[in-house]
Design an enzyme around this catalytic site. Structure first.
Site, mmCIF file in Angstrom:
data_model
loop_
_atom_site.group_PDB
_atom_site.id
_atom_site.type_symbol
_atom_site.label_atom_id
_atom_site.label_comp_id
_atom_site.label_asym_id
_atom_site.label_seq_id
_atom_site.Cartn_x
_atom_site.Cartn_y
_atom_site.Cartn_z
ATOM 1 N N TYR A 50 1.985 0.302 -10.843
ATOM 2 C CA TYR A 50 0.744 -0.480 -10.934
ATOM 3 C C TYR A 50 0.329 -0.844 -9.506
ATOM 4 O O TYR A 50 0.685 -1.892 -8.985
ATOM 5 C CB TYR A 50 0.944 -1.721 -11.813
ATOM 6 C CG TYR A 50 1.026 -1.391 -13.293
ATOM 7 C CD1 TYR A 50 -0.042 -0.756 -13.940
ATOM 8 C CD2 TYR A 50 2.145 -1.710 -14.053
ATOM 9 C CE1 TYR A 50 0.021 -0.449 -15.300
ATOM 10 C CE2 TYR A 50 2.209 -1.401 -15.417
ATOM 11 C CZ TYR A 50 1.139 -0.775 -16.019
ATOM 12 O OH TYR A 50 1.200 -0.474 -17.363
ATOM 13 N N THR A 96 -7.888 -0.403 -24.119
ATOM 14 C CA THR A 96 -6.867 -1.268 -23.519
ATOM 15 C C THR A 96 -6.561 -2.500 -24.383
ATOM 16 O O THR A 96 -5.407 -2.871 -24.554
ATOM 17 C CB THR A 96 -7.343 -1.739 -22.120
ATOM 18 O OG1 THR A 96 -7.671 -0.588 -21.339
ATOM 19 C CG2 THR A 96 -6.277 -2.552 -21.424
ATOM 20 N N ARG A 107 -2.990 2.378 -30.066
ATOM 21 C CA ARG A 107 -3.143 0.926 -29.861
ATOM 22 C C ARG A 107 -3.877 0.260 -31.023
ATOM 23 O O ARG A 107 -3.593 -0.886 -31.366
ATOM 24 C CB ARG A 107 -3.862 0.669 -28.535
ATOM 25 C CG ARG A 107 -2.977 0.957 -27.312
ATOM 26 C CD ARG A 107 -3.805 0.988 -26.049
ATOM 27 N NE ARG A 107 -3.011 1.039 -24.821
ATOM 28 C CZ ARG A 107 -3.539 1.232 -23.617
ATOM 29 N NH1 ARG A 107 -4.845 1.370 -23.480
ATOM 30 N NH2 ARG A 107 -2.761 1.279 -22.548
ATOM 31 N N ASN A 127 0.531 -3.503 -25.311
ATOM 32 C CA ASN A 127 -0.245 -2.471 -26.010
ATOM 33 C C ASN A 127 0.498 -1.132 -26.109
ATOM 34 O O ASN A 127 -0.114 -0.077 -26.166
ATOM 35 C CB ASN A 127 -1.633 -2.316 -25.380
ATOM 36 C CG ASN A 127 -1.567 -2.034 -23.888
ATOM 37 O OD1 ASN A 127 -0.485 -1.801 -23.356
ATOM 38 N ND2 ASN A 127 -2.701 -2.058 -23.224
ATOM 39 N N GLU A 141 1.060 9.535 -10.505
ATOM 40 C CA GLU A 141 2.083 8.986 -11.401
ATOM 41 C C GLU A 141 3.149 10.038 -11.751
ATOM 42 O O GLU A 141 4.338 9.722 -11.835
ATOM 43 C CB GLU A 141 1.418 8.425 -12.665
ATOM 44 C CG GLU A 141 0.633 7.144 -12.355
ATOM 45 C CD GLU A 141 -0.320 6.693 -13.454
ATOM 46 O OE1 GLU A 141 -0.301 7.266 -14.567
ATOM 47 O OE2 GLU A 141 -1.104 5.751 -13.198
#
Ligand code: ADP
Ligand code: MG
Length: 163
Positions: A50, A96, A107, A127, A141
């Site tokens: 993050y 989100t 989600r 989530n 990532e």
């Protein structure tokens, strides 16, 4: 057009025994798993995942809260491959905020908390899953979480019926 994207089932998804359910949705959509492992990350690693981008978009408070959430337990990290995989995986994952994530998405189906609730409780929104937001994030990532020798190229049934 065939892309790779990074996905992590977050600690709540693992602890709620949703790994099989989540993986099944990606497999059934014809996405190919090209890397996968269970990893319990620490806060130093979490800060690399993050990045400052989250601080710019969501504020420092959310980044701080995420540092507690994402290290609560092991995550299942994976790389999925498919046509427009980054966008397709985000669609399957859903929005989100679980409160507004559509039914039929991961989600939307498996959680329901809201920003309001998370703010009042001073918690990160739980989530279940992370998925790269765009091409640049996916490349970053995948490199952060996996070595080249952990990424596999192989043929499966998707090469006949999907690709
Ligand atoms: P996404 O995971 O859908 O890409 P972001 O990258 O914007 O969303 O945020 C990363 C994660 O931070 C979210 O998945 C969620 O767990 C948490 N989060 C985002 N916004 C908030 C917020 N306002 N309050 C609490 N947690 C948040
Ligand atoms: Mg994101």
């Amino acid at each position: 057009m065939i892309e790779r994207t990074f996905v992590a089932i977050k600690p709540d998804g693992v602890q709620r025994s949703l790994v099989g359910e989540v993986l099944g949705r990606f497999e059934k959509a014809g996405l190919k798993i090209v890397a996968m492992k269970m990893q319990w990350i620490d806060k130093d690693f979490a800060l690399k995942h993050y990045t400052e981008d989250i601080e710019k978009r969501r504020g420092k408070k959310v980044r701080d809260l995420l540092m507690d959430y994402i290290v609560e337990g092991p995550v299942i990290a994976m790389v999925l491959e498919g046509i427009h995989a980054i966008e397709i995986v985000r669609k399957i994952v859903g929005g989100t905020e679980p409160k507004n994530a559509l039914p039929g998405t991961i989600r939307g189906d498996f959680c329901h908390a809201s920003y309001d609730y998370a703010d009042k409780k001073e918690l990160a929104i739980r989530n279940i899953i992370h998925a790269s937001g765009n091409k640049e994030d996916a490349e970053y990532e995948i490199k952060l979480w996996f070595n080249d020798n952990e990424l596999h190229s192989y043929k499966n049934v998707h090469d006949v019926h999907i690709f």
